[in-house]
Design a protein around this motif. Structure first.
Motif, PDB file in Angstrom:
ATOM      1  N   SER A  18       6.398 -14.178  44.447  1.00 17.98           N
ATOM      2  CA  SER A  18       7.183 -15.875  44.714  1.00 17.98           C
ATOM      3  C   SER A  18       6.374 -16.356  45.807  1.00 17.98           C
ATOM      4  O   SER A  18       6.500 -17.446  45.968  1.00 17.98           O
ATOM      5  CB  SER A  18       8.110 -15.256  45.257  1.00 17.98           C
ATOM      6  OG  SER A  18       9.209 -13.740  44.788  1.00 17.98           O
ATOM      7  N   ASP A  48      11.140  -8.269  51.076  1.00 22.89           N
ATOM      8  CA  ASP A  48      12.745  -8.966  51.055  1.00 22.89           C
ATOM      9  C   ASP A  48      12.515 -10.217  50.257  1.00 22.89           C
ATOM     10  O   ASP A  48      11.526 -11.349  50.852  1.00 22.89           O
ATOM     11  CB  ASP A  48      13.247  -9.182  52.582  1.00 22.89           C
ATOM     12  CG  ASP A  48      14.486 -10.091  53.098  1.00 22.89           C
ATOM     13  OD1 ASP A  48      15.111 -10.209  51.103  1.00 22.89           O
ATOM     14  OD2 ASP A  48      14.616 -10.828  53.659  1.00 22.89           O
ATOM     15  N   ASP A  82      14.095 -12.995  50.107  1.00 22.30           N
ATOM     16  CA  ASP A  82      14.445 -13.897  50.631  1.00 22.30           C
ATOM     17  C   ASP A  82      14.157 -14.633  51.364  1.00 22.30           C
ATOM     18  O   ASP A  82      14.087 -15.835  52.282  1.00 22.30           O
ATOM     19  CB  ASP A  82      16.134 -13.939  51.370  1.00 22.30           C
ATOM     20  CG  ASP A  82      17.344 -13.833  49.925  1.00 22.30           C
ATOM     21  OD1 ASP A  82      17.500 -14.505  48.857  1.00 22.30           O
ATOM     22  OD2 ASP A  82      18.243 -12.839  50.157  1.00 22.30           O
ATOM     23  N   SER A  83      12.195 -13.558  52.431  1.00 24.34           N
ATOM     24  CA  SER A  83      12.590 -14.139  53.238  1.00 24.34           C
ATOM     25  C   SER A  83      10.709 -14.851  52.986  1.00 24.34           C
ATOM     26  O   SER A  83      10.409 -15.652  53.643  1.00 24.34           O
ATOM     27  CB  SER A  83      11.667 -13.011  54.010  1.00 24.34           C
ATOM     28  OG  SER A  83      10.823 -12.078  53.618  1.00 24.34           O
ATOM     29  N   SER A 139       8.308 -21.214  52.879  1.00 28.65           N
ATOM     30  CA  SER A 139       8.331 -22.510  51.837  1.00 28.65           C
ATOM     31  C   SER A 139       7.368 -23.270  52.363  1.00 28.65           C
ATOM     32  O   SER A 139       6.606 -24.041  51.542  1.00 28.65           O
ATOM     33  CB  SER A 139       9.434 -23.223  52.201  1.00 28.65           C
ATOM     34  OG  SER A 139      10.178 -23.367  52.774  1.00 28.65           O
TER      35      SER A 139
END
Length: 284
Positions: A205, A213, A215-216, A219
């Protein structure tokens, strides 16, 4: 999912600032990983590239092909050997690399882009002596270290409205052929072209603060922060050379560099033409 005409219009209006930003600019895409193997993802990538080309973005597609090379070597009964993540490339193997990358893999992508509605021409680093290389490490055989990039063949195709599709096979002045790491070549080509952006498609990702994780996701990373993240073990393993390529591209003049998840359909369009974006962005 069915959307109304009004919703379609809304999507196009939201994309307008990004279309204006990228129109006439060069975007280099390094294509590899699962997006190159999975048929549905491959189709989405081709549609993304053709759409970007049609709205005036000058797309340069640079591809790998490790699994295809390994598959062909297996067919002839030759074992694939790697050292520090790089394929050990003897004289027989480099012939296979050239045949697969500059031949079948490259021309399959050109064909796909054209059947999707684009104009594409395939090149490899030997054409126009685009990638001038020398031996990276004698123990690796014909694995190349890039000495110089001649961008003129790429610029000529872009000027004529074509999408250059480039396989990373290089050569030297004596005619020796070299297998070049696609991430390294893509970053250097993007830098020499002073591209608006360089997009590296991967099977993750992006850069995670905690790899377990989702969600970590980080960006945005400034190149000055990248070294700290490597030292702290946030960036590790096979991502280290990819991130080093991203940093090199920024240092050579690329405005923005993205590592995106090629497993997500239309990830290129999500990154370039929406507010949210996807993956990790590197800036200077």
């Amino acid at each position: 999912m069915k959307i109304s005409n009004a919703e379609r219009a809304g999507v196009l209006v939201q994309a307008l600032p990004y279309i204006q930003k990228y129109s006439g600019k060069i975007v280099v895409i390094k294509y590899g990983g699962n997006a190159m193997i999975n048929g549905e993802l491959k189709s989405a990538v081709m549609h993304d590239i053709v759409l970007m080309s049609l709205i005036g973005v000058k797309v340069v597609l640079i591809h790998g092909g490790g699994p295809e090379i390994s598959g062909m070597l297996k067919k002839i009964g030759k074992e694939s050997v790697f050292k520090d993540g790089l394929r050990v490339t003897d004289a027989e193997t480099v012939e296979i690399v050239q045949m697969v990358l500059a031949g079948k893999t490259n021309k399959d992508l050109v064909n796909l882009l054209q059947t999707t509605g684009g104009k594409a021409i395939g090149l490899c680093g030997i054409d126009g002596h685009m990638i001038d290389a020398t031996t990276l490490d004698p123990e690796l055989g014909y694995v190349g270290d890039i000495k110089n990039i001649n961008t003129q063949p790429i610029l000529d195709l872009l000027e004529k409205g074509y999408i250059p599709v480039i396989s990373t096979v290089g050569c030297d002045s004596e005619g020796n052929v070299y297998n070049i790491n696609a991430d390294t070549a893509a970053a250097q080509i993007a830098g020499q072209l002073k591209a608006e952006s360089f997009i590296s498609m991967t099977d993750i990702s992006g850069i995670m603060r905690d790899k377990d994780d989702p969600d970590s996701l980080i960006s945005k990373i400034n190149v000055s922060e990248a070294g700290v993240l490597i030292r702290d073990g946030v960036i590790q393993g096979g991502m280290i050379p990819k991130v080093e390529c991203c940093i090199e591209a920024i240092r050579q003049g690329v405005q923005k560099v993205f590592i995106i998840d090629g497993r997500i359909p239309h990830s290129i369009l999500i990154e370039t033409l929406t507010d949210e974006g996807i993956g990790t962005m590197f800036v200077g």
